[in-house]
Design a protein around this motif. Structure first.
Motif, PDB file in Angstrom:
ATOM      1  N   THR B 244       0.727  -1.307  -0.043  1.00 26.99           N
ATOM      2  CA  THR B 244       0.165  -0.014  -0.018  1.00 26.99           C
ATOM      3  C   THR B 244       0.913   1.065  -0.005  1.00 26.99           C
ATOM      4  O   THR B 244       0.474   2.268  -0.551  1.00 26.99           O
ATOM      5  N   GLN B 247       2.118   1.975  -3.325  1.00 34.88           N
ATOM      6  CA  GLN B 247       1.175   2.607  -4.229  1.00 34.88           C
ATOM      7  C   GLN B 247       1.101   4.186  -3.934  1.00 34.88           C
ATOM      8  O   GLN B 247       0.933   4.670  -4.890  1.00 34.88           O
ATOM      9  N   VAL B 248       1.330   4.224  -2.581  1.00 31.65           N
ATOM     10  CA  VAL B 248       1.159   5.752  -2.293  1.00 31.65           C
ATOM     11  C   VAL B 248       2.326   6.327  -2.925  1.00 31.65           C
ATOM     12  O   VAL B 248       2.190   7.780  -3.473  1.00 31.65           O
ATOM     13  N   ASP B 251       1.737   7.053  -6.412  1.00 32.93           N
ATOM     14  CA  ASP B 251       0.604   8.032  -6.753  1.00 32.93           C
ATOM     15  C   ASP B 251       1.265   9.283  -6.461  1.00 32.93           C
ATOM     16  O   ASP B 251       0.517  10.330  -7.025  1.00 32.93           O
ATOM     17  N   LYS B 252       2.177   9.703  -5.543  1.00 28.15           N
ATOM     18  CA  LYS B 252       2.319  10.611  -5.003  1.00 28.15           C
ATOM     19  C   LYS B 252       4.100  11.003  -5.175  1.00 28.15           C
ATOM     20  O   LYS B 252       4.562  11.062  -4.391  1.00 28.15           O
TER      21      LYS B 252
END
Lengths: 42, 284
Positions: B244, B247-248, B251-252
């Protein structure tokens, strides 16, 4: 995926605030939940 | 494993419960075999007494715990990481263990191999602390033609079987069946392996060695990744939540989010935290 068990271990070794993001129930955190926690800190 | 292990020259035994399973791998280990068992939830609690026995008798073995929600029967087939303190402190008395946390199917394989090597090197129970998410995950993995294998330190015949004179504080392994006549007990014991349960100094020296042989190797066995060490906000994660956080970060993108991703959770790689010199907060 616990109530912050390892967060307390991290607190022992750093001088900055440690923010636990606990989650129980059997599901992973979502990216949105982690991003929300980040934004709350800033 | 029941079907595949015999084809590779191994032995699979279905025991009646987790108490017996843990006892069996301890016995198997003393015959020189590499031995493991696996469990989840309250089964791990049942293993606790014999985990302490394995620590006290310096028995190399591997336990896989696919963590689910607890306490008690809790949430079978649901994911959790609620046994992270139990694995370190769950049996009674002072002792130390090694715990590894995989975040992929590939790491389930690689860290299982590593767990056996660490168990044999340090003569200690080593735990693969997976979670249900990883335990039930299906991914492609690469299995190498050869794997690195650490052998147990050889035992010098004629010396006391629990004498540890090397700097690593690990005694040689006097395998059963090789004529060493070693006595193995969970009682406080002297270098010969014989009980001396009322000797305070001997107990202090023995338990300190059991703990220090692991704690002193903390840096050597530390296994982690650091991303964006200059970040102010830092995620710390192990196991499935690693994915997770990845993924963050995807995404950022940028350098404002740091990440400490831990594979060896016990002993805890505390020096890794110092890498984040600008950290104003750590989230996990």
């Amino acid at each position: 995926m616990n109530l912050g068990q390892m967060a307390r271990e991290i607190e022992r070794h750093v001088k900055v605030p440690v923010v636990s993001i606990p989650k129980l129930g059997g599901e992973l955190h979502t990216p949105a939940e982690l991003i929300a926690a980040l934004e709350e800190m800033v | 494993m029941a079907a595949k292990l015999p084809k590779k020259g191994g032995v699979f035994i279905q025991m009646e419960d987790e108490i017996a399973s843990m006892a069996s791998i301890i016995g198997a280990s003393w015959t020189g075999a590499r031995a493991m068992t696996a469990t989840s939830g309250p089964g791990f609690s049942l293993m606790m007494e014999n985990i302490g026995f394995a620590a006290m008798t310096e028995t190399p073995c591997v336990v896989v715990n696919v963590q689910r929600g607890g306490p008690s029967t809790g949430q079978p087939t649901m994911s959790a990481q609620g046994d992270m303190m139990q694995v370190r402190f769950g049996s009674h008395g002072d002792y130390a263990i090694i715990a590894l946390c995989p975040a992929s199917v590939q790491e389930m394989y690689e860290l299982t191999v590593k767990a056996f090597n660490l168990a044999d090197k340090y003569r200690v129970p080593v735990f693969l602390m997976a979670d249900e998410t990883i335990g039930h995950m299906r991914e492609k993995i690469l299995i190498p033609d050869k794997v690195e294998r650490t052998e147990r330190k050889p035992f010098e015949a004629g010396t006391p079987p629990f004498r540890a004179t090397d700097p690593d504080m690990v005694p040689g392994f006097p395998q059963f069946g090789t004529g060493q006549h070693v006595h193995v007990t969970g009682l406080t014991h002297d270098e010969r392996g014989y009980p001396c349960a009322t000797n305070p100094k001997l107990h202090m020296a023995l338990v300190k060695r059991l703990v220090e042989k692991i704690e002193n190797a903390r840096d050597e066995m530390a296994d982690y990744n650091i991303i964006n060490p200059d970040a102010e906000q830092v995620f710390v994660a192990y196991g499935a939540p690693v994915r997770t956080v990845q993924q963050v970060l995807h995404d950022k993108p940028g350098k404002d989010i740091g990440f400490l991703r831990i594979r060896t959770v016990w002993p805890f790689p505390e020096k890794a935290l110092a890498t984040f010199r600008n950290a104003s907060s750590s989230l996990r």
